[in-house]
Scaffold this motif. Structure first.
Motif, PDB file in Angstrom:
ATOM      1  N   PHE A   1       0.845  -1.196   0.000  1.00 50.34           N
ATOM      2  CA  PHE A   1       0.000   0.000   0.000  1.00 50.34           C
ATOM      3  C   PHE A   1       0.875   1.238   0.000  1.00 50.34           C
ATOM      4  O   PHE A   1       2.036   1.193   0.416  1.00 50.34           O
ATOM      5  CB  PHE A   1      -0.939  -0.020   1.209  1.00 50.34           C
ATOM      6  N   CYS A   2       0.314   2.361  -0.465  1.00 52.83           N
ATOM      7  CA  CYS A   2       1.154   3.549  -0.702  1.00 52.83           C
ATOM      8  C   CYS A   2       1.439   4.334   0.579  1.00 52.83           C
ATOM      9  O   CYS A   2       2.464   4.990   0.692  1.00 52.83           O
ATOM     10  CB  CYS A   2       0.499   4.436  -1.761  1.00 52.83           C
ATOM     11  N   GLY A   3       0.498   4.289   1.538  1.00 51.97           N
ATOM     12  CA  GLY A   3       0.708   5.005   2.786  1.00 51.97           C
ATOM     13  C   GLY A   3       0.267   6.462   2.778  1.00 51.97           C
ATOM     14  O   GLY A   3       0.282   7.110   3.815  1.00 51.97           O
ATOM     15  N   PHE A   4      -0.159   6.987   1.604  1.00 56.64           N
ATOM     16  CA  PHE A   4      -0.535   8.408   1.583  1.00 56.64           C
ATOM     17  C   PHE A   4      -1.896   8.691   0.955  1.00 56.64           C
ATOM     18  O   PHE A   4      -2.370   9.811   1.004  1.00 56.64           O
ATOM     19  CB  PHE A   4       0.546   9.255   0.885  1.00 56.64           C
ATOM     20  N   CYS A   5      -2.558   7.690   0.332  1.00 58.57           N
ATOM     21  CA  CYS A   5      -3.868   7.974  -0.278  1.00 58.57           C
ATOM     22  C   CYS A   5      -4.920   8.099   0.835  1.00 58.57           C
ATOM     23  O   CYS A   5      -4.647   7.803   1.995  1.00 58.57           O
ATOM     24  CB  CYS A   5      -4.253   6.898  -1.295  1.00 58.57           C
ATOM     25  N   GLU A   6      -6.133   8.541   0.456  1.00 57.77           N
ATOM     26  CA  GLU A   6      -7.149   8.800   1.489  1.00 57.77           C
ATOM     27  C   GLU A   6      -7.486   7.539   2.300  1.00 57.77           C
ATOM     28  O   GLU A   6      -7.802   7.621   3.476  1.00 57.77           O
ATOM     29  CB  GLU A   6      -8.419   9.406   0.874  1.00 57.77           C
ATOM     30  N   TYR A   7      -7.406   6.336   1.669  1.00 61.62           N
ATOM     31  CA  TYR A   7      -7.750   5.098   2.381  1.00 61.62           C
ATOM     32  C   TYR A   7      -6.612   4.659   3.302  1.00 61.62           C
ATOM     33  O   TYR A   7      -6.853   4.225   4.422  1.00 61.62           O
ATOM     34  CB  TYR A   7      -8.127   4.002   1.378  1.00 61.62           C
ATOM     35  N   CYS A   8      -5.372   4.806   2.825  1.00 61.49           N
ATOM     36  CA  CYS A   8      -4.228   4.486   3.691  1.00 61.49           C
ATOM     37  C   CYS A   8      -4.216   5.380   4.927  1.00 61.49           C
ATOM     38  O   CYS A   8      -3.902   4.926   6.022  1.00 61.49           O
ATOM     39  CB  CYS A   8      -2.921   4.641   2.914  1.00 61.49           C
ATOM     40  N   LEU A   9      -4.604   6.649   4.747  1.00 60.57           N
ATOM     41  CA  LEU A   9      -4.603   7.569   5.889  1.00 60.57           C
ATOM     42  C   LEU A   9      -5.649   7.181   6.929  1.00 60.57           C
ATOM     43  O   LEU A   9      -5.549   7.558   8.087  1.00 60.57           O
ATOM     44  CB  LEU A   9      -4.814   9.016   5.415  1.00 60.57           C
TER      45      LEU A   9
ATOM     46  N   VAL B   1      -7.903  -1.207   0.561  1.00 61.65           N
ATOM     47  CA  VAL B   1      -8.494  -0.538  -0.607  1.00 61.65           C
ATOM     48  C   VAL B   1      -7.633   0.653  -1.045  1.00 61.65           C
ATOM     49  O   VAL B   1      -8.137   1.632  -1.601  1.00 61.65           O
ATOM     50  CB  VAL B   1      -9.965  -0.110  -0.357  1.00 61.65           C
ATOM     51  N   CYS B   2      -6.319   0.551  -0.807  1.00 59.24           N
ATOM     52  CA  CYS B   2      -5.368   1.585  -1.250  1.00 59.24           C
ATOM     53  C   CYS B   2      -5.538   1.867  -2.744  1.00 59.24           C
ATOM     54  O   CYS B   2      -5.694   0.949  -3.549  1.00 59.24           O
ATOM     55  CB  CYS B   2      -3.945   1.096  -0.966  1.00 59.24           C
ATOM     56  N   LEU B   3      -5.520   3.138  -3.105  1.00 56.62           N
ATOM     57  CA  LEU B   3      -5.682   3.525  -4.519  1.00 56.62           C
ATOM     58  C   LEU B   3      -4.473   3.127  -5.362  1.00 56.62           C
ATOM     59  O   LEU B   3      -4.563   3.034  -6.578  1.00 56.62           O
ATOM     60  CB  LEU B   3      -5.890   5.041  -4.623  1.00 56.62           C
ATOM     61  N   ASN B   4      -3.341   2.910  -4.713  1.00 59.26           N
ATOM     62  CA  ASN B   4      -2.109   2.575  -5.433  1.00 59.26           C
ATOM     63  C   ASN B   4      -1.590   1.199  -5.015  1.00 59.26           C
ATOM     64  O   ASN B   4      -0.386   0.955  -5.016  1.00 59.26           O
ATOM     65  CB  ASN B   4      -1.043   3.649  -5.156  1.00 59.26           C
TER      66      ASN B   4
END
Ligand SMILES: [Zn+2]
Length: 342
Positions: A92-100, A106-109
């Motif tokens: 997971f990216c750690g910075f998209c709205e779902y990771c936050l 459901v990470c966008l990246n």
């Protein structure tokens, strides 16, 4: 380093056992020396070329990794060499709205370790430090590799996406499968009465040893009626589903009023028909569940450390015999997990 690469799709696919370069680390990554790595149906689909996304070959598969940190990337300062770690394989990216919101599933990246980039059927694997989870001292590497993916998938389904209340009826489809064995154990810990399905007597008996109160034969065309009888015609409160197709459609025949189906798979068919009328009249729910959040991996490790779930290992194979491990999982006779040791 030693690695087993998939070089050509097929069932079985073509694997090459050999030496390749160690992966180079990005600043936010760590190098993990792999000690054990679980085999999952996802990897069989990757082997066959059956995933909806193309895989660049050659590829080192394997997402259910347990190992030791061997090297740290330049920017990694919260981990140390020698720490025992499992890896959240839904990268997971750690910075998209779902990771936050800590909804990394459901990470966008999102990327899948061992599918979108090289995984753990090798001596070493590079992974982002944010995807690491510490393995408790009470849990060995093989146990960790047997828990990380299947156990956390079940944890995500039963405690994050859906919920289980004490004395509710929970039906676990394919109770001897990786997800099934953990779903039974988690549901029992949460106080549920559990029914599990199984296609052979061996699988049904195995589901009972995992704690299922009752088992039904999924080859019996009338299995939903058997479930209804077991619940005195009331139907179950929650169905843990990961089969899809006709099985998913039949689930509604034994789902009670206000009941929920939580699903994370569609091996037997992605397109299903459903009758909306009884669905809304009975105020039922269908909930999708994908992978896991990092916290689900942490929780399943804690539960294993406390003895609340038992890791279920069917067999282990050395790295060089990876193809045999895949063949064993494909045989559908496996009770629990197949784990590769390195
Ligand atoms: Zn993200």
């Amino acid at each position: 380093m030693r690695a087993v690469q998939l070089t050509k799709h097929g069932a079985p696919g073509t694997f090459k056992v050999g030496e390749i370069d160690k992966p180079r680390l990005a600043p936010d990554e760590v190098l993990v020396q792999v000690k054990a790595c679980g085999v999952n149906r996802l990897e069989l689909w990757a082997e066959e070329g059956g995933l909806p996304v193309p895989i660049q070959l050659p590829r080192t598969l394997g997402g259910e990794i347990a190992g030791v940190i061997a090297e740290l990337g330049a920017d990694v300062d919260d981990w140390r060499r020698g720490e025992r770690v499992a890896v959240q394989s839904n990268l997971f990216c750690g910075f998209c709205e779902y990771c936050l919101k800590a909804e990394e599933s459901v990470c966008l990246n999102g990327k899948l370790l061992g599918i979108d980039r090289d995984g753990g059927f090798a001596e070493y694997v590079a992974v982002p430090a944010r995807s690491l989870v510490r393995i408790p001292a009470e849990v060995d590497f093989v146990a960790s590799a047997a828990l990380t993916l299947a156990g956390s998938t079940a944890m995500h389904m039963l405690t994050n996406r859906a919920e289980v209340r004490s004395s509710e009826w929970v039906l676990v489809m394919a109770g001897a499968s990786g997800v099934g064995t953990y779903a039974i154990q988690i549901a029992k810990q949460l106080g549920a009465q559990v029914i599990a399905t199984g296609s052979t007597e061996a699988k049904r008996n195995f589901a009972k040893t995992m704690g299922a109160d009752a088992v039904v034969d999924s080859n019996d065309a009338h299995w939903p009626s058997v479930v209804r009888e077991l619940t005195q015609k009331r139907g179950v409160d929650l169905i843990v589903e990961h089969v899809g197709g006709d099985v998913f459609e039949k689930c509604f025949q034994c789902l009670g009023r206000g009941g929920t189906i939580v699903t994370c798979g569609a091996t037997a068919g992605k397109k299903v028909e459903m009758n909306l009328w009884p669905f809304f009249v009975k105020q039922q729910r269908i909930i999708g569940s994908y992978g896991r959040n990092r916290s689900d991996v942490e929780v399943i490790m804690e539960w294993a450390a406390y003895g609340k779930v038992k890791p279920v290992v069917h067999s282990t194979f050395p790295l060089e015999r990876l193809a045999d491990g895949f063949t064993e999982l494909r045989s559908r006779k496996v009770l629990g997990k197949v784990v590769i040791t390195i």
